[in-house]
Design an enzyme around this catalytic site. Structure first.
Site, mmCIF file in Angstrom:
data_model
loop_
_atom_site.group_PDB
_atom_site.id
_atom_site.type_symbol
_atom_site.label_atom_id
_atom_site.label_comp_id
_atom_site.label_asym_id
_atom_site.label_seq_id
_atom_site.Cartn_x
_atom_site.Cartn_y
_atom_site.Cartn_z
ATOM 1 N N VAL A 418 0.871 -1.347 -0.097
ATOM 2 C CA VAL A 418 -0.162 -0.022 -0.044
ATOM 3 C C VAL A 418 0.937 1.139 -0.060
ATOM 4 O O VAL A 418 1.850 1.259 0.269
ATOM 5 C CB VAL A 418 -0.940 -0.054 1.120
ATOM 6 C CG1 VAL A 418 -1.907 -1.199 1.233
ATOM 7 C CG2 VAL A 418 -0.207 0.000 2.609
ATOM 8 N N GLU A 419 0.374 2.473 -0.387
ATOM 9 C CA GLU A 419 0.926 3.658 -0.447
ATOM 10 C C GLU A 419 2.152 3.472 -1.465
ATOM 11 O O GLU A 419 3.020 4.200 -1.045
ATOM 12 C CB GLU A 419 1.371 4.143 0.984
ATOM 13 C CG GLU A 419 0.034 4.576 1.834
ATOM 14 C CD GLU A 419 0.618 5.481 3.013
ATOM 15 O OE1 GLU A 419 1.673 5.850 3.290
ATOM 16 O OE2 GLU A 419 -0.358 5.584 3.873
ATOM 17 N N GLY A 420 1.716 2.903 -2.439
ATOM 18 C CA GLY A 420 2.823 2.781 -3.473
ATOM 19 C C GLY A 420 3.713 1.540 -3.392
ATOM 20 O O GLY A 420 4.435 1.233 -2.536
#
Length: 453
Positions: A418-420
């Site tokens: 997540v978040e990249g």
């Protein structure tokens, strides 16, 4: 002209990402002139109010959390929700005038770290309202009316937020905004947007009272009339907004936090639902990039550091009391190597957290270094957890109330993704954006080529 023709054109969204945030001592690293004295001006500590909160309210909240039971129930206990709301856990980044705590990034990170050592599901549930999402975006870009309405509700926990960014065909390439489109229209004399969207993997969606929705806006009939622009925009829609559909809950590797879908077909969104109002239409990607640095520096790094510290305690204690061949396994060379790696990484991770928090305390917005933090802390935590599992052996494999490692082992791929996703973060942000922004000359050369100079 030859260079201009060869160099790929930089899109507005890419330009916004490149220019987001600030550059600190990382410029000296890329310039080949890094030195330890660059760090002399960085330090951070908790205020008395923050320390008291950590020692009292946070400790009391942690006492309500039984991670094994939470995993079995796949839900958090009612006492958690009561204490989290009454204690102001969902409004740590919101100013006091709106009913929030107005804590520093350092305090925010230490709260998440401590809660993470008891339950990652509880920590994620607290992290989302305090990270990249409606509250932070409202504080920077919302109208006064939007702030006055939403921020007190968010601070009290009466409204839990989620943020709809990713979709089935738009994950790491979030700016593509596939399956999230809006067209400027006029309905019954009211100017607004007709939007259709399919969002998935949205944390807290099943229980959210307000959805931050990112979509790509078009204005084919020129109804904006010069106020606002086409492009990625962000709306805030309450759960009962006509046409908004909160879908079924996802199942992220047996984790207990809420995650699900947000969908809508031809949903009418009045202009006053756009964050910042009509004039901020088309400015959504800039908002996201400007707000990303702090949340990315705090949330996932806190979970990774908590995992590393838990591994130090669990693996270290187990290795001392577990005997094989009539000796504690802590006295065996191979186990000592693993314990050494665990302790080393935990120390490095803790030090990096204090450094990035010190930068945030100085109001820096370290866009690239926040990506380095997300990448390195989650990657290193994975190595730590693997070593801890090797030390615990069968005790690490068998789930139960005495196994302090298994949930972290199952959940670490979530933090990696997540978040990249880490592969993207390393290639596109750390090296791509980092090289362009932090290099002493490169971004100026690119700008000159684009201008044909």
């Amino acid at each position: 002209n030859i260079a201009k023709n060869i160099m790929p054109k930089i899109s507005p969204t890419e330009r916004a990402a490149l220019n987001a945030g600030t550059v600190g001592f990382d410029r000296n690293i890329f310039g080949g002139d890094s030195k330890l004295s660059d760090l002399n001006n960085y330090s951070v500590q908790l205020t008395k109010e923050e320390k008291d909160f950590l020692d009292n309210e946070v400790h009391a909240l942690c006492e309500t959390l039984n991670d094994d039971q939470i995993t079995q129930d796949r839900d958090l206990p009612e006492d958690f929700w009561i204490r989290a709301r009454e204690g102001g856990f969902f409004g740590m980044i919101i100013p006091k005038k709106y009913g929030g705590k107005e804590f520093s990034a350092h305090a925010h990170s230490q709260v998440l770290l401590k809660v993470n050592t008891r339950s990652s599901g509880a920590a994620i549930t607290i992290a989302v309202p305090n990270s990249l999402g409606p509250a932070e975006i409202l504080l920077r870009y919302g109208t006064e009316e939007q702030k006055d309405y939403f921020l007190p509700l968010l601070a009290s926990g009466k409204l839990l937020p989620c943020f709809g960014l990713t979709s089935p065909h738009s994950g790491s390439d979030a700016a593509s905004m596939s399956e999230a489109d809006g067209v400027v229209v006029e309905r019954n004399g009211v100017l607004g947007i007709e939007a259709s969207f399919k969002k998935r993997y949205i944390t807290l969606a099943p229980i959210a009272g307000v959805v931050g929705l990112a979509f790509n806006l078009k204005d084919p009939n020129k109804l904006l009339k010069g106020i606002g622009n086409e492009g990625i925009s962000i709306a805030l829609l309450e759960r009962d907004h006509p046409g908004l559909v909160i879908g079924k809950r996802h199942d992220p590797l047996m984790a207990s936090f809420m995650n699900g879908t947000v969908e809508g077909e031809n949903v009418f969104i009045p202009m006053d639902k756009i964050v910042g109002g009509q004039e901020r239409c088309g400015f959504g990607w800039n908002m996201l990039m400007d707000c990303l640095a702090e949340g990315r520096s705090v949330s996932l790094p806190s979970s990774a550091i908590a995992g590393a510290k838990a591994a130090v305690s669990a693996a270290g204690a187990y290795a001392r009391i577990r005997k094989q061949f009539k000796v504690p396994i802590a006295e065996m060379g191979g186990v000592q190597e693993a314990l050494g790696r665990i302790a080393t990484e935990a120390y490095i991770l803790t030090s990096s957290q204090y450094l990035i928090n010190s930068m945030l305390a100085k109001h820096e917005q370290p866009a690239v270094l926040s990506a380095v933090m997300k990448l390195e802390t989650t990657h290193r935590c994975r190595k730590v957890v693997n070593d801890a599992m090797d030390i615990l052996g069968g005790a690490g494999i068998m789930r139960g109330p005495k196994n302090l490692i298994s949930n972290g082992y199952m959940n670490i791929p979530i933090a990696i993704t997540v978040e990249g996703a880490n592969i993207l973060t390393r290639s596109l942000i750390v090296f791509g954006q980092g090289l362009n922004r932090a290099h002493p000359n490169l971004i100026d050369i690119i700008n000159s080529i684009e201008k044909g100079e």
